[in-house]
Design a protein around this motif. Structure first.
Motif, mmCIF file in Angstrom:
data_model
loop_
_atom_site.group_PDB
_atom_site.id
_atom_site.type_symbol
_atom_site.label_atom_id
_atom_site.label_comp_id
_atom_site.label_asym_id
_atom_site.label_seq_id
_atom_site.Cartn_x
_atom_site.Cartn_y
_atom_site.Cartn_z
ATOM 1 N N GLN A 1 0.835 -1.185 0.000
ATOM 2 C CA GLN A 1 0.000 0.000 0.000
ATOM 3 C C GLN A 1 0.875 1.242 0.000
ATOM 4 O O GLN A 1 2.082 1.162 0.243
ATOM 5 N N PHE A 2 0.241 2.354 -0.267
ATOM 6 C CA PHE A 2 0.868 3.658 -0.112
ATOM 7 C C PHE A 2 0.116 4.334 1.019
ATOM 8 O O PHE A 2 -1.121 4.382 1.019
ATOM 9 N N THR A 3 0.839 4.840 2.007
ATOM 10 C CA THR A 3 0.200 5.381 3.199
ATOM 11 C C THR A 3 0.002 6.891 3.159
ATOM 12 O O THR A 3 -0.731 7.419 3.994
ATOM 13 N N THR A 4 0.642 7.575 2.222
ATOM 14 C CA THR A 4 0.501 9.027 2.108
ATOM 15 C C THR A 4 -0.001 9.367 0.715
ATOM 16 O O THR A 4 0.686 9.107 -0.280
ATOM 17 N N PHE A 5 -1.207 9.933 0.658
ATOM 18 C CA PHE A 5 -1.826 10.280 -0.619
ATOM 19 C C PHE A 5 -2.876 11.346 -0.384
ATOM 20 O O PHE A 5 -3.288 11.596 0.754
ATOM 21 N N ASP A 6 -3.305 11.978 -1.456
ATOM 22 C CA ASP A 6 -4.335 13.004 -1.382
ATOM 23 C C ASP A 6 -4.993 13.100 -2.745
ATOM 24 O O ASP A 6 -4.426 12.659 -3.747
ATOM 25 N N GLY A 7 -6.172 13.666 -2.777
ATOM 26 C CA GLY A 7 -6.836 13.836 -4.059
ATOM 27 C C GLY A 7 -8.197 14.460 -3.910
ATOM 28 O O GLY A 7 -8.671 14.695 -2.789
ATOM 29 N N GLN A 8 -8.784 14.724 -5.067
ATOM 30 C CA GLN A 8 -10.139 15.266 -5.061
ATOM 31 C C GLN A 8 -10.889 14.839 -6.305
ATOM 32 O O GLN A 8 -10.298 14.525 -7.331
ATOM 33 N N ILE A 9 -12.196 14.845 -6.144
ATOM 34 C CA ILE A 9 -13.124 14.518 -7.223
ATOM 35 C C ILE A 9 -14.020 15.733 -7.402
ATOM 36 O O ILE A 9 -14.576 16.241 -6.421
ATOM 37 N N THR A 10 -14.140 16.204 -8.621
ATOM 38 C CA THR A 10 -15.055 17.297 -8.908
ATOM 39 C C THR A 10 -16.222 16.707 -9.680
ATOM 40 O O THR A 10 -16.056 16.250 -10.812
ATOM 41 N N VAL A 11 -17.385 16.680 -9.036
ATOM 42 C CA VAL A 11 -18.579 16.092 -9.634
ATOM 43 C C VAL A 11 -19.373 17.184 -10.336
ATOM 44 O O VAL A 11 -19.767 18.175 -9.715
ATOM 45 N N ALA A 12 -19.588 17.002 -11.629
ATOM 46 C CA ALA A 12 -20.365 17.936 -12.443
ATOM 47 C C ALA A 12 -21.808 17.441 -12.562
ATOM 48 O O ALA A 12 -22.107 16.285 -12.258
ATOM 49 N N ASP A 13 -22.696 18.327 -13.025
ATOM 50 C CA ASP A 13 -24.101 17.936 -13.223
ATOM 51 C C ASP A 13 -24.191 16.682 -14.086
ATOM 52 O O ASP A 13 -24.916 15.758 -13.761
ATOM 53 N N GLU A 14 -23.459 16.668 -15.192
ATOM 54 C CA GLU A 14 -23.366 15.479 -16.039
ATOM 55 C C GLU A 14 -22.081 14.754 -15.643
ATOM 56 O O GLU A 14 -20.989 15.315 -15.753
ATOM 57 N N ILE A 15 -22.218 13.532 -15.158
ATOM 58 C CA ILE A 15 -21.082 12.771 -14.635
ATOM 59 C C ILE A 15 -19.907 12.752 -15.612
ATOM 60 O O ILE A 15 -18.752 12.825 -15.210
ATOM 61 N N GLU A 16 -20.191 12.695 -16.893
ATOM 62 C CA GLU A 16 -19.141 12.631 -17.909
ATOM 63 C C GLU A 16 -18.259 13.874 -17.925
ATOM 64 O O GLU A 16 -17.174 13.869 -18.494
ATOM 65 N N ASN A 17 -18.702 14.967 -17.294
ATOM 66 C CA ASN A 17 -17.913 16.199 -17.215
ATOM 67 C C ASN A 17 -17.185 16.331 -15.882
ATOM 68 O O ASN A 17 -16.610 17.376 -15.596
ATOM 69 N N SER A 18 -17.186 15.286 -15.089
ATOM 70 C CA SER A 18 -16.513 15.291 -13.793
ATOM 71 C C SER A 18 -15.017 15.038 -13.975
ATOM 72 O O SER A 18 -14.569 14.656 -15.054
ATOM 73 N N SER A 19 -14.244 15.246 -12.896
ATOM 74 C CA SER A 19 -12.796 15.036 -12.978
ATOM 75 C C SER A 19 -12.246 14.527 -11.653
ATOM 76 O O SER A 19 -12.887 14.672 -10.603
ATOM 77 N N VAL A 20 -11.052 13.936 -11.737
ATOM 78 C CA VAL A 20 -10.378 13.369 -10.570
ATOM 79 C C VAL A 20 -8.902 13.694 -10.665
ATOM 80 O O VAL A 20 -8.305 13.593 -11.748
ATOM 81 N N THR A 21 -8.303 14.071 -9.533
ATOM 82 C CA THR A 21 -6.854 14.197 -9.435
ATOM 83 C C THR A 21 -6.403 13.499 -8.164
ATOM 84 O O THR A 21 -7.143 13.475 -7.167
ATOM 85 N N ALA A 22 -5.207 12.916 -8.203
ATOM 86 C CA ALA A 22 -4.663 12.244 -7.018
ATOM 87 C C ALA A 22 -3.145 12.321 -7.044
ATOM 88 O O ALA A 22 -2.526 12.280 -8.117
ATOM 89 N N THR A 23 -2.575 12.429 -5.863
ATOM 90 C CA THR A 23 -1.123 12.432 -5.688
ATOM 91 C C THR A 23 -0.788 11.424 -4.601
ATOM 92 O O THR A 23 -1.423 11.416 -3.537
ATOM 93 N N ILE A 24 0.210 10.585 -4.869
ATOM 94 C CA ILE A 24 0.632 9.537 -3.937
ATOM 95 C C ILE A 24 2.135 9.693 -3.701
ATOM 96 O O ILE A 24 2.906 9.773 -4.666
ATOM 97 N N ALA A 25 2.553 9.742 -2.455
ATOM 98 C CA ALA A 25 3.978 9.852 -2.129
ATOM 99 C C ALA A 25 4.666 8.511 -2.378
ATOM 100 O O ALA A 25 4.331 7.512 -1.739
#
Length: 183
Positions: free
Chosen positions: A38-62
């Motif tokens: 596993q990786f124990t240090t990580f962060d990220g976010q999900i941006t949910v748009a009205d239409e799911i197909e326009n949503s986005s995700v970013t993540a960073t893992i140490a």
């Protein structure tokens, strides 16, 4: 098009709750069993748009946070033979598209590991949304994919007696994300 409202998923920015999330992987060892980590240090976010197909995700893992329960192996994984954590401190994911599959999704994106960026497809199972009892809202997502480590120039290996190699090429990634809706 699938809408967030149809799924009961509020639109907005969702931040990973890293205390209640897990970023794991497994790889074949000696061609007979699998080692999990596993990786124990990580962060990220999900941006949910009205239409799911326009949503986005970013993540960073140490990269330095890799943990398999064996310090000698973990040190080797942090070395230039694998993640080269001193030179490439983070593994990063940036989505490039979201495709609805009923209540689940495929998230397409670019995964950067060890200084190399390649496209990947993540299978995302939506776990649902619940109030957290403290005035907030939580959502859950289970994410899986399989990658070939050599695509990211992680090609260290050693042959084993009788044929085969110590480390398999196929890496199974399993991620459980609990996310908090930002106010």
């Amino acid at each position: 098009m699938t809408t967030a409202q149809t799924l009961g998923l509020p639109t907005g920015t969702w931040k990973f709750d890293t205390v209640h999330s897990h970023v794991g992987f497994s790889v074949r060892h000696m061609m007979v069993s699998k080692v999990k980590g596993q990786f124990t240090t990580f962060d990220g976010q999900i941006t949910v748009a009205d239409e799911i197909e326009n949503s986005s995700v970013t993540a960073t893992i140490a990269a330095s946070s890799v943990s398999t329960g064996n310090e000698q192996r973990d040190g080797h994984l942090r070395s230039a033979d694998f993640f080269n954590a001193d030179a490439n401190q983070n593994l990063e994911f940036v989505s490039t598209g979201v495709q609805s599959a009923g209540d689940d999704w495929k998230v397409l994106g670019d995964l950067s590991i060890n200084g190399t960026t390649r496209p990947v497809e993540l299978n995302v199972e939506f776990g649902g949304v619940r109030p957290d009892g403290q005035g907030g809202t939580k959502a859950g997502f289970e994410i899986t994919t399989v990658i070939n480590r050599k695509d990211w120039k992680i090609d260290f290996n050693m042959p084993v007696e009788g044929g085969g190699v110590v480390i398999g090429d196929k890496i199974t990634i399993s991620i459980d994300i609990e996310a908090d809706l930002q106010k």
